[in-house]
Write a protein that holds these residues in place. Structure first.
Motif, PDB file in Angstrom:
ATOM      1  N   TRP A   1       8.085   2.834  -9.104  1.00  0.00           N
ATOM      2  CA  TRP A   1       8.167   1.597  -8.492  1.00  0.00           C
ATOM      3  C   TRP A   1       8.476   0.595  -9.116  1.00  0.00           C
ATOM      4  O   TRP A   1       8.166   0.181 -10.234  1.00  0.00           O
ATOM      5  N   LEU A   2       9.434  -0.382  -8.509  1.00  0.00           N
ATOM      6  CA  LEU A   2      10.064  -1.548  -9.080  1.00  0.00           C
ATOM      7  C   LEU A   2       9.710  -2.864  -8.067  1.00  0.00           C
ATOM      8  O   LEU A   2       9.699  -2.829  -7.009  1.00  0.00           O
ATOM      9  N   ALA A   3       9.122  -3.648  -8.826  1.00  0.00           N
ATOM     10  CA  ALA A   3       8.878  -4.925  -8.429  1.00  0.00           C
ATOM     11  C   ALA A   3       9.672  -6.018  -8.738  1.00  0.00           C
ATOM     12  O   ALA A   3       9.911  -6.195 -10.106  1.00  0.00           O
ATOM     13  N   SER A   4      10.572  -6.816  -7.997  1.00  0.00           N
ATOM     14  CA  SER A   4      11.283  -7.837  -8.405  1.00  0.00           C
ATOM     15  C   SER A   4      11.487  -8.793  -7.293  1.00  0.00           C
ATOM     16  O   SER A   4      10.712  -8.738  -6.448  1.00  0.00           O
ATOM     17  N   GLN A   5      12.011 -10.068  -7.708  1.00  0.00           N
ATOM     18  CA  GLN A   5      12.010 -11.180  -7.044  1.00  0.00           C
ATOM     19  C   GLN A   5      13.190 -11.303  -5.882  1.00  0.00           C
ATOM     20  O   GLN A   5      12.973 -12.079  -4.845  1.00  0.00           O
ATOM     21  N   SER A   6      14.254 -10.470  -6.190  1.00  0.00           N
ATOM     22  CA  SER A   6      15.075 -10.556  -5.183  1.00  0.00           C
ATOM     23  C   SER A   6      15.865  -9.217  -5.032  1.00  0.00           C
ATOM     24  O   SER A   6      15.868  -8.356  -6.045  1.00  0.00           O
ATOM     25  N   TYR A   7      16.423  -8.781  -3.695  1.00  0.00           N
ATOM     26  CA  TYR A   7      17.127  -7.842  -3.593  1.00  0.00           C
ATOM     27  C   TYR A   7      18.337  -7.644  -4.249  1.00  0.00           C
ATOM     28  O   TYR A   7      18.958  -6.664  -4.621  1.00  0.00           O
ATOM     29  N   ASN A   8      19.017  -8.793  -4.680  1.00  0.00           N
ATOM     30  CA  ASN A   8      20.390  -8.855  -5.407  1.00  0.00           C
ATOM     31  C   ASN A   8      19.807  -8.149  -6.940  1.00  0.00           C
ATOM     32  O   ASN A   8      21.179  -7.734  -7.591  1.00  0.00           O
ATOM     33  N   ASP A   9      18.783  -8.241  -7.465  1.00  0.00           N
ATOM     34  CA  ASP A   9      18.752  -7.426  -8.519  1.00  0.00           C
ATOM     35  C   ASP A   9      18.766  -5.801  -8.862  1.00  0.00           C
ATOM     36  O   ASP A   9      19.363  -5.311  -9.664  1.00  0.00           O
ATOM     37  N   PHE A  10      19.095  -5.523  -7.266  1.00  0.00           N
ATOM     38  CA  PHE A  10      19.289  -3.991  -7.156  1.00  0.00           C
ATOM     39  C   PHE A  10      20.761  -3.765  -6.970  1.00  0.00           C
ATOM     40  O   PHE A  10      21.022  -2.498  -6.773  1.00  0.00           O
ATOM     41  N   HIS A  11      21.608  -4.924  -6.865  1.00  0.00           N
ATOM     42  CA  HIS A  11      23.011  -4.892  -6.251  1.00  0.00           C
ATOM     43  C   HIS A  11      23.491  -4.070  -7.558  1.00  0.00           C
ATOM     44  O   HIS A  11      23.494  -4.187  -8.752  1.00  0.00           O
ATOM     45  N   LYS A  12      24.548  -2.926  -7.042  1.00  0.00           N
ATOM     46  CA  LYS A  12      25.324  -2.295  -7.825  1.00  0.00           C
ATOM     47  C   LYS A  12      26.566  -3.160  -8.362  1.00  0.00           C
ATOM     48  O   LYS A  12      27.348  -3.896  -7.476  1.00  0.00           O
ATOM     49  N   ARG A  13      26.674  -3.018  -9.628  1.00  0.00           N
ATOM     50  CA  ARG A  13      27.689  -3.724 -10.244  1.00  0.00           C
ATOM     51  C   ARG A  13      28.693  -2.648 -10.541  1.00  0.00           C
ATOM     52  O   ARG A  13      28.659  -1.453 -10.544  1.00  0.00           O
ATOM     53  N   GLU A  14      30.127  -2.985 -10.890  1.00  0.00           N
ATOM     54  CA  GLU A  14      31.207  -2.211 -11.013  1.00  0.00           C
ATOM     55  C   GLU A  14      30.992  -1.155 -11.899  1.00  0.00           C
ATOM     56  O   GLU A  14      30.525  -1.352 -13.115  1.00  0.00           O
ATOM     57  N   LYS A  15      31.001   0.112 -11.475  1.00  0.00           N
ATOM     58  CA  LYS A  15      30.944   1.489 -12.340  1.00  0.00           C
ATOM     59  C   LYS A  15      29.384   1.595 -12.850  1.00  0.00           C
ATOM     60  O   LYS A  15      29.175   2.451 -13.574  1.00  0.00           O
ATOM     61  N   ASP A  16      28.561   0.816 -12.160  1.00  0.00           N
ATOM     62  CA  ASP A  16      26.895   0.892 -12.549  1.00  0.00           C
ATOM     63  C   ASP A  16      26.349   1.845 -11.763  1.00  0.00           C
ATOM     64  O   ASP A  16      26.850   2.230 -10.609  1.00  0.00           O
ATOM     65  N   PHE A  17      24.994   2.207 -12.210  1.00  0.00           N
ATOM     66  CA  PHE A  17      24.304   3.067 -11.563  1.00  0.00           C
ATOM     67  C   PHE A  17      23.839   2.161 -10.275  1.00  0.00           C
ATOM     68  O   PHE A  17      23.493   0.918 -10.295  1.00  0.00           O
ATOM     69  N   ASN A  18      23.900   2.858  -8.925  1.00  0.00           N
ATOM     70  CA  ASN A  18      23.411   2.115  -7.579  1.00  0.00           C
ATOM     71  C   ASN A  18      22.014   2.402  -7.296  1.00  0.00           C
ATOM     72  O   ASN A  18      21.544   3.578  -6.918  1.00  0.00           O
ATOM     73  N   PHE A  19      21.127   1.387  -7.828  1.00  0.00           N
ATOM     74  CA  PHE A  19      19.774   1.563  -7.599  1.00  0.00           C
ATOM     75  C   PHE A  19      19.374   1.617  -6.098  1.00  0.00           C
ATOM     76  O   PHE A  19      18.661   2.021  -5.573  1.00  0.00           O
ATOM     77  N   GLN A  20      20.459   0.950  -5.335  1.00  0.00           N
ATOM     78  CA  GLN A  20      19.767   0.714  -3.924  1.00  0.00           C
ATOM     79  C   GLN A  20      19.865   2.184  -3.130  1.00  0.00           C
ATOM     80  O   GLN A  20      19.122   2.388  -2.283  1.00  0.00           O
ATOM     81  N   GLU A  21      20.730   3.110  -3.808  1.00  0.00           N
ATOM     82  CA  GLU A  21      21.048   4.345  -2.927  1.00  0.00           C
ATOM     83  C   GLU A  21      19.602   5.102  -3.215  1.00  0.00           C
ATOM     84  O   GLU A  21      19.277   6.069  -2.471  1.00  0.00           O
ATOM     85  N   HIS A  22      18.796   4.756  -4.263  1.00  0.00           N
ATOM     86  CA  HIS A  22      17.724   5.529  -4.684  1.00  0.00           C
ATOM     87  C   HIS A  22      16.472   5.106  -4.129  1.00  0.00           C
ATOM     88  O   HIS A  22      15.502   5.374  -4.507  1.00  0.00           O
ATOM     89  N   LEU A  23      16.532   3.658  -3.491  1.00  0.00           N
ATOM     90  CA  LEU A  23      15.431   3.331  -3.108  1.00  0.00           C
ATOM     91  C   LEU A  23      14.799   4.032  -1.895  1.00  0.00           C
ATOM     92  O   LEU A  23      15.190   4.238  -0.807  1.00  0.00           O
ATOM     93  N   GLY A  24      13.341   4.405  -2.125  1.00  0.00           N
ATOM     94  CA  GLY A  24      12.647   4.992  -0.944  1.00  0.00           C
ATOM     95  C   GLY A  24      11.945   4.244  -0.113  1.00  0.00           C
ATOM     96  O   GLY A  24      12.728   3.474   0.872  1.00  0.00           O
ATOM     97  N   PHE A  25      10.666   4.039  -0.167  1.00  0.00           N
ATOM     98  CA  PHE A  25      10.100   3.253   0.725  1.00  0.00           C
ATOM     99  C   PHE A  25      10.253   1.548   0.139  1.00  0.00           C
ATOM    100  O   PHE A  25      10.528   1.472  -1.121  1.00  0.00           O
ATOM    101  N   SER A  26      10.398   0.577   0.759  1.00  0.00           N
ATOM    102  CA  SER A  26      10.774  -0.955   0.400  1.00  0.00           C
ATOM    103  C   SER A  26       9.831  -1.668   1.073  1.00  0.00           C
ATOM    104  O   SER A  26       9.433  -1.524   2.259  1.00  0.00           O
ATOM    105  N   TYR A  27       9.271  -2.512   0.449  1.00  0.00           N
ATOM    106  CA  TYR A  27       8.283  -3.608   0.946  1.00  0.00           C
ATOM    107  C   TYR A  27       8.884  -5.158   0.683  1.00  0.00           C
ATOM    108  O   TYR A  27       8.942  -5.453  -0.428  1.00  0.00           O
ATOM    109  N   LEU A  28       9.124  -5.803   1.669  1.00  0.00           N
ATOM    110  CA  LEU A  28       9.862  -7.060   1.493  1.00  0.00           C
ATOM    111  C   LEU A  28       8.984  -8.042   1.938  1.00  0.00           C
ATOM    112  O   LEU A  28       8.324  -8.371   2.985  1.00  0.00           O
ATOM    113  N   PHE A  29       8.497  -9.070   0.706  1.00  0.00           N
ATOM    114  CA  PHE A  29       7.418 -10.048   0.916  1.00  0.00           C
ATOM    115  C   PHE A  29       8.305 -11.461   1.222  1.00  0.00           C
ATOM    116  O   PHE A  29       9.482 -11.352   1.602  1.00  0.00           O
ATOM    117  N   LYS A  30       7.401 -12.553   1.122  1.00  0.00           N
ATOM    118  CA  LYS A  30       8.232 -13.691   1.333  1.00  0.00           C
ATOM    119  C   LYS A  30       9.499 -13.926   0.490  1.00  0.00           C
ATOM    120  O   LYS A  30       9.551 -13.850  -0.879  1.00  0.00           O
TER     121      LYS A  30
END
Length: 325
Positions: A242-271
């Motif tokens: 479970w990962l808690a962070s302030q922005s969805y941009n934190d999960f963005h894939k950078r070039e040649k990096d691991f794509n965290f977005q592909e592995h997100l299961g349940f997502s909870y979006l607060f304010k």
């Protein structure tokens, strides 16, 4: 799972409530919580800490990062440990290789039934010192000697971190907290690789351990093979991240990096603010038209604390605080 929202939006309260519910249902699931700012470990949360049965690790972390089990490949394990020590520092490639070779040497020469510790590594590196180019390594190792378990301690180190109920209060470690968390993630990843696949019942794989990483953006900014391995392979081993962070941009894939977005299961979006409709579609798994309505009506910007949108259901969820039942 991902918990995304601004500071004070309720991410941590939702996680605490979920962990409390899991414990109250009698599940034998282990919890490992990386508490970056010390909020969860704060005395005001003592009822939660007691309810989930977690021990708090703070200034002294009772693990031996240099432990390598007999079933592991020593060279590979030494490199993985070295990378976890150096990935957030300015240590160069040559120094990394020297450190890895020193770890291998310690294990080759260790007395039967023992494991080298951080002080052993520091002393060996000092013996092999080559001018001043290794000062960064010495500074880091000297700090690790003060943080991690040593053979001179009266207590035994935690053998299987993955089977513990712990909250790691990283706020007490100042500038070392990201590096210490990285070292602990390496240990979790190495332990996980030795586990059999988790059992399956009624089409669902049994969860063995939940790893909750608060303020995850502090780790996602660095290349972290251990965290990537835990996320990529953890599901089959019964490890939920479970990962808690302030922005969805934190999960963005950078070039040649691991794509965290592909592995997100349940997502909870607060304010949150300034999220594009395409981003909402990706997080909430909703049609573009519905995402555009959320965007146009500024629904996310107006969410009160403890309220969130999720891909779990189509309505706004009120995240109850612990014991609010």
């Amino acid at each position: 799972s991902a918990y995304i929202g601004t500071t004070g939006s309720g991410k941590t309260e939702l996680v605490k409530s979920l962990l409390y519910d899991i414990k109250q249902q009698g599940n034998d699931i282990n919890f490992i919580i990386f508490d970056y700012k010390g909020d969860i470990s704060h005395p005001k949360n003592q009822r939660f800490i007691d309810a989930v049965g977690c021990e708090i690790l703070a200034k002294r972390i009772n693990i031996n990062p240099l432990e390598i089990k007999t079933s592991e490949d020593t060279d590979e394990a030494a490199y993985n440990k070295t990378y976890s020590f150096t990935q957030v520092s300015q240590v160069g490639r040559v120094q990394e290789l020297r450190l890895a070779r020193a770890i291998v040497e310690l294990h080759q020469n260790k007395p039967r039934g023992t494991q080298p510790d951080m002080n052993d590594l520091l002393q060996l590196m000092l013996q092999k010192a080559n001018g001043k180019d290794e000062n960064l390594i010495f500074v880091a190792l000297e700090k690790f000697v003060k943080i991690f378990w040593l053979k001179t301690h009266k207590t035994e180190p935690i053998k299987n971190l993955i089977d513990e109920h712990i909250i790691v209060n990283l706020s007490k470690l100042s500038s070392q907290r990201t590096m210490v968390a990285s070292i602990m993630m390496e240990k979790i990843a190495s332990e996980m690789s030795l586990l059999p696949d988790a059992s399956v019942a009624h089409g669902k794989r049994k969860i063995r351990t939940i790893l909750f990483i608060d303020e995850a953006h502090n780790y996602l900014r660095y290349k972290n093979p251990s965290l990537e391995k835990i996320i990529r392979e953890g599901r089959s081993k019964g490890i939920a991240v479970w990962l808690a962070s302030q922005s969805y941009n934190d999960f963005h894939k950078r070039e040649k990096d691991f794509n965290f977005q592909e592995h997100l299961g349940f997502s909870y979006l607060f304010k949150s603010s300034n999220l594009h409709a395409d981003t909402l579609t990706a997080i909430l798994k909703i049609p573009k038209a519905q995402a555009q309505i959320i965007k146009n009506r500024a629904i996310l910007e107006q969410l009160p604390p403890l309220h969130c949108l999720s891909n779990v259901c189509s309505e706004i969820i009120r995240a109850s605080t612990m014991f609010e039942k």
